[in-house]
Design a protein around this motif. Structure first.
Motif, PDB file in Angstrom:
ATOM      1  N   GLU A  80       0.660  -1.183  -0.011  1.00 11.70           N
ATOM      2  CA  GLU A  80      -0.005   0.073  -0.015  1.00 11.70           C
ATOM      3  C   GLU A  80       0.921   1.448   0.073  1.00 11.70           C
ATOM      4  O   GLU A  80       0.376   2.339  -0.419  1.00 11.70           O
ATOM      5  N   ALA A  81       2.001   0.925   0.588  1.00 13.09           N
ATOM      6  CA  ALA A  81       2.966   2.530   0.707  1.00 13.09           C
ATOM      7  C   ALA A  81       4.414   1.939   0.366  1.00 13.09           C
ATOM      8  O   ALA A  81       4.664   0.784   1.103  1.00 13.09           O
ATOM      9  N   PHE A  82       5.272   2.733   0.008  1.00  7.43           N
ATOM     10  CA  PHE A  82       6.598   2.424   0.035  1.00  7.43           C
ATOM     11  C   PHE A  82       7.435   3.610   0.225  1.00  7.43           C
ATOM     12  O   PHE A  82       7.184   4.679  -0.501  1.00  7.43           O
ATOM     13  N   TYR A  83       8.294   3.681   1.344  1.00  3.77           N
ATOM     14  CA  TYR A  83       9.027   4.949   1.622  1.00  3.77           C
ATOM     15  C   TYR A  83      10.645   4.629   1.488  1.00  3.77           C
ATOM     16  O   TYR A  83      10.905   3.473   1.492  1.00  3.77           O
ATOM     17  N   ALA A  84      11.453   5.682   1.106  1.00  2.00           N
ATOM     18  CA  ALA A  84      12.901   5.614   1.020  1.00  2.00           C
ATOM     19  C   ALA A  84      13.455   6.875   1.924  1.00  2.00           C
ATOM     20  O   ALA A  84      12.925   7.716   1.751  1.00  2.00           O
TER      21      ALA A  84
ATOM     22  N   GLU B  12       8.064  11.057   1.413  1.00  2.00           N
ATOM     23  CA  GLU B  12       6.555  10.801   1.190  1.00  2.00           C
ATOM     24  C   GLU B  12       6.704   9.465   0.477  1.00  2.00           C
ATOM     25  O   GLU B  12       7.581   8.924  -0.143  1.00  2.00           O
ATOM     26  N   ASP B  13       5.402   8.980   0.402  1.00  2.00           N
ATOM     27  CA  ASP B  13       5.112   7.827   0.078  1.00  2.00           C
ATOM     28  C   ASP B  13       5.403   7.655  -1.575  1.00  2.00           C
ATOM     29  O   ASP B  13       4.745   8.435  -2.198  1.00  2.00           O
ATOM     30  N   ILE B  14       6.355   6.744  -1.878  1.00  2.00           N
ATOM     31  CA  ILE B  14       6.799   7.012  -3.195  1.00  2.00           C
ATOM     32  C   ILE B  14       5.681   6.341  -4.397  1.00  2.00           C
ATOM     33  O   ILE B  14       5.675   7.046  -5.609  1.00  2.00           O
ATOM     34  N   LEU B  15       4.853   5.373  -3.984  1.00  2.21           N
ATOM     35  CA  LEU B  15       3.730   4.971  -4.532  1.00  2.21           C
ATOM     36  C   LEU B  15       2.671   5.997  -4.838  1.00  2.21           C
ATOM     37  O   LEU B  15       1.880   6.005  -5.692  1.00  2.21           O
ATOM     38  N   GLY B  16       2.720   7.065  -3.930  1.00  2.00           N
ATOM     39  CA  GLY B  16       1.626   7.985  -3.826  1.00  2.00           C
ATOM     40  C   GLY B  16       0.175   7.386  -3.690  1.00  2.00           C
ATOM     41  O   GLY B  16       0.026   6.837  -2.827  1.00  2.00           O
ATOM     42  N   VAL B  17      -0.715   7.477  -4.843  1.00  2.00           N
ATOM     43  CA  VAL B  17      -2.279   6.973  -4.362  1.00  2.00           C
ATOM     44  C   VAL B  17      -2.063   5.594  -4.857  1.00  2.00           C
ATOM     45  O   VAL B  17      -3.213   5.086  -4.886  1.00  2.00           O
ATOM     46  N   ASP B  18      -1.000   4.981  -5.749  1.00  2.00           N
ATOM     47  CA  ASP B  18      -1.130   3.836  -6.306  1.00  2.00           C
ATOM     48  C   ASP B  18      -0.525   2.618  -5.215  1.00  2.00           C
ATOM     49  O   ASP B  18      -0.190   2.924  -4.162  1.00  2.00           O
ATOM     50  N   VAL B  19      -0.851   1.494  -5.616  1.00  2.20           N
ATOM     51  CA  VAL B  19      -0.506   0.595  -4.766  1.00  2.20           C
ATOM     52  C   VAL B  19      -0.148  -0.670  -5.792  1.00  2.20           C
ATOM     53  O   VAL B  19       0.041  -0.576  -6.827  1.00  2.20           O
TER      54      VAL B  19
ATOM     55  N   GLU C 292       3.538  -7.702  -9.042  1.00  2.00           N
ATOM     56  CA  GLU C 292       3.602  -6.344  -9.833  1.00  2.00           C
ATOM     57  C   GLU C 292       5.109  -5.893  -9.615  1.00  2.00           C
ATOM     58  O   GLU C 292       5.726  -5.732  -8.413  1.00  2.00           O
ATOM     59  N   SER C 293       5.438  -5.093 -10.410  1.00  2.00           N
ATOM     60  CA  SER C 293       6.799  -4.199 -10.333  1.00  2.00           C
ATOM     61  C   SER C 293       6.341  -2.868 -10.950  1.00  2.00           C
ATOM     62  O   SER C 293       5.544  -2.634 -11.569  1.00  2.00           O
ATOM     63  N   VAL C 294       7.261  -1.861 -10.486  1.00  5.08           N
ATOM     64  CA  VAL C 294       7.142  -0.395 -10.916  1.00  5.08           C
ATOM     65  C   VAL C 294       8.739   0.124 -10.718  1.00  5.08           C
ATOM     66  O   VAL C 294       9.392  -0.604  -9.945  1.00  5.08           O
ATOM     67  N   LYS C 295       8.991   0.729 -11.816  1.00  8.73           N
ATOM     68  CA  LYS C 295      10.018   1.336 -11.830  1.00  8.73           C
ATOM     69  C   LYS C 295      10.154   2.716 -10.951  1.00  8.73           C
ATOM     70  O   LYS C 295       9.385   3.683 -11.038  1.00  8.73           O
ATOM     71  N   ILE C 296      11.278   2.822 -10.153  1.00  8.35           N
ATOM     72  CA  ILE C 296      11.344   4.083  -9.001  1.00  8.35           C
ATOM     73  C   ILE C 296      12.722   4.789  -9.522  1.00  8.35           C
ATOM     74  O   ILE C 296      13.622   4.182  -9.619  1.00  8.35           O
ATOM     75  N   THR C 297      12.368   6.085  -9.336  1.00  6.17           N
ATOM     76  CA  THR C 297      13.644   6.819  -9.363  1.00  6.17           C
ATOM     77  C   THR C 297      13.714   7.888  -8.457  1.00  6.17           C
ATOM     78  O   THR C 297      12.696   8.475  -7.956  1.00  6.17           O
ATOM     79  N   ILE C 298      15.101   8.003  -7.674  1.00 12.60           N
ATOM     80  CA  ILE C 298      15.253   8.713  -6.603  1.00 12.60           C
ATOM     81  C   ILE C 298      16.161   9.537  -6.941  1.00 12.60           C
ATOM     82  O   ILE C 298      17.140   9.429  -7.441  1.00 12.60           O
ATOM     83  N   ASN C 299      15.556  10.899  -7.132  1.00 12.50           N
ATOM     84  CA  ASN C 299      16.645  12.013  -7.545  1.00 12.50           C
ATOM     85  C   ASN C 299      16.878  13.092  -6.485  1.00 12.50           C
ATOM     86  O   ASN C 299      16.433  14.148  -6.560  1.00 12.50           O
ATOM     87  N   ASP C 300      17.691  12.632  -5.300  1.00 12.59           N
ATOM     88  CA  ASP C 300      17.876  13.554  -4.281  1.00 12.59           C
ATOM     89  C   ASP C 300      19.243  13.995  -3.998  1.00 12.59           C
ATOM     90  O   ASP C 300      19.809  14.739  -3.313  1.00 12.59           O
TER      91      ASP C 300
END
Length: 126
Positions: free
Chosen positions: A47-51, A61-68, A73-81
């Motif tokens: 339901e939520a994923f944080y880094a 903030e929750d990286i998935l936002g309103v999505d689950v 399932e897989s999703v590509k994540i980009t962290i640009n900090d």
């Protein structure tokens, strides 16, 4: 005399340009965005994923936002900090099991290295 001095300064400046460009490129390479694939390896909905950087106690903030992310399932994540290293603490929040025998829960994994652009599989203890 002035002409020779100007030519020396111009030549010195031109010789220094590749060094400046190389330094800028080096800095940019150290702070590139980190991209990886997050896969839900659990049997419940993620339901939520944080880094967050390991050096802080605060979660972003929750990286998935309103999505689950459903199981498998897989999703590509980009962290640009702008950080120079690529180790992160991850926290996921799983929803309850379909049969209701397991409630919602969270799991934190510390100092995960995701530099290689590979896959991070979130298991969450199922």
């Amino acid at each position: 005399m002035i002409h020779k001095s100007f030519r020396f300064i111009t030549a010195s400046a031109l010789l220094a340009l590749p060094l400046v460009a190389l330094s800028i490129q080096s800095v940019l390479a150290e702070t590139e965005a980190v991209t990886f694939t997050l896969t839900n390896n659990s049997t419940r909905v993620l339901e939520a994923f944080y880094a967050s950087p390991p050096s802080t106690d605060d979660w972003e903030e929750d990286i998935l936002g309103v999505d689950v992310l459903a199981p498998g399932e897989s999703v590509k994540i980009t962290i640009n900090d702008g950080r120079e290293d690529c180790k992160y603490d991850f926290k996921g929040r799983l929803g309850p099991s379909e049969d209701g025998t397991v409630g919602s829960g969270e799991l934190i994994e510390s100092a995960v290295e995701v530099c290689d652009g590979g896959t991070y599989g979130y298991s969450g203890g199922n």
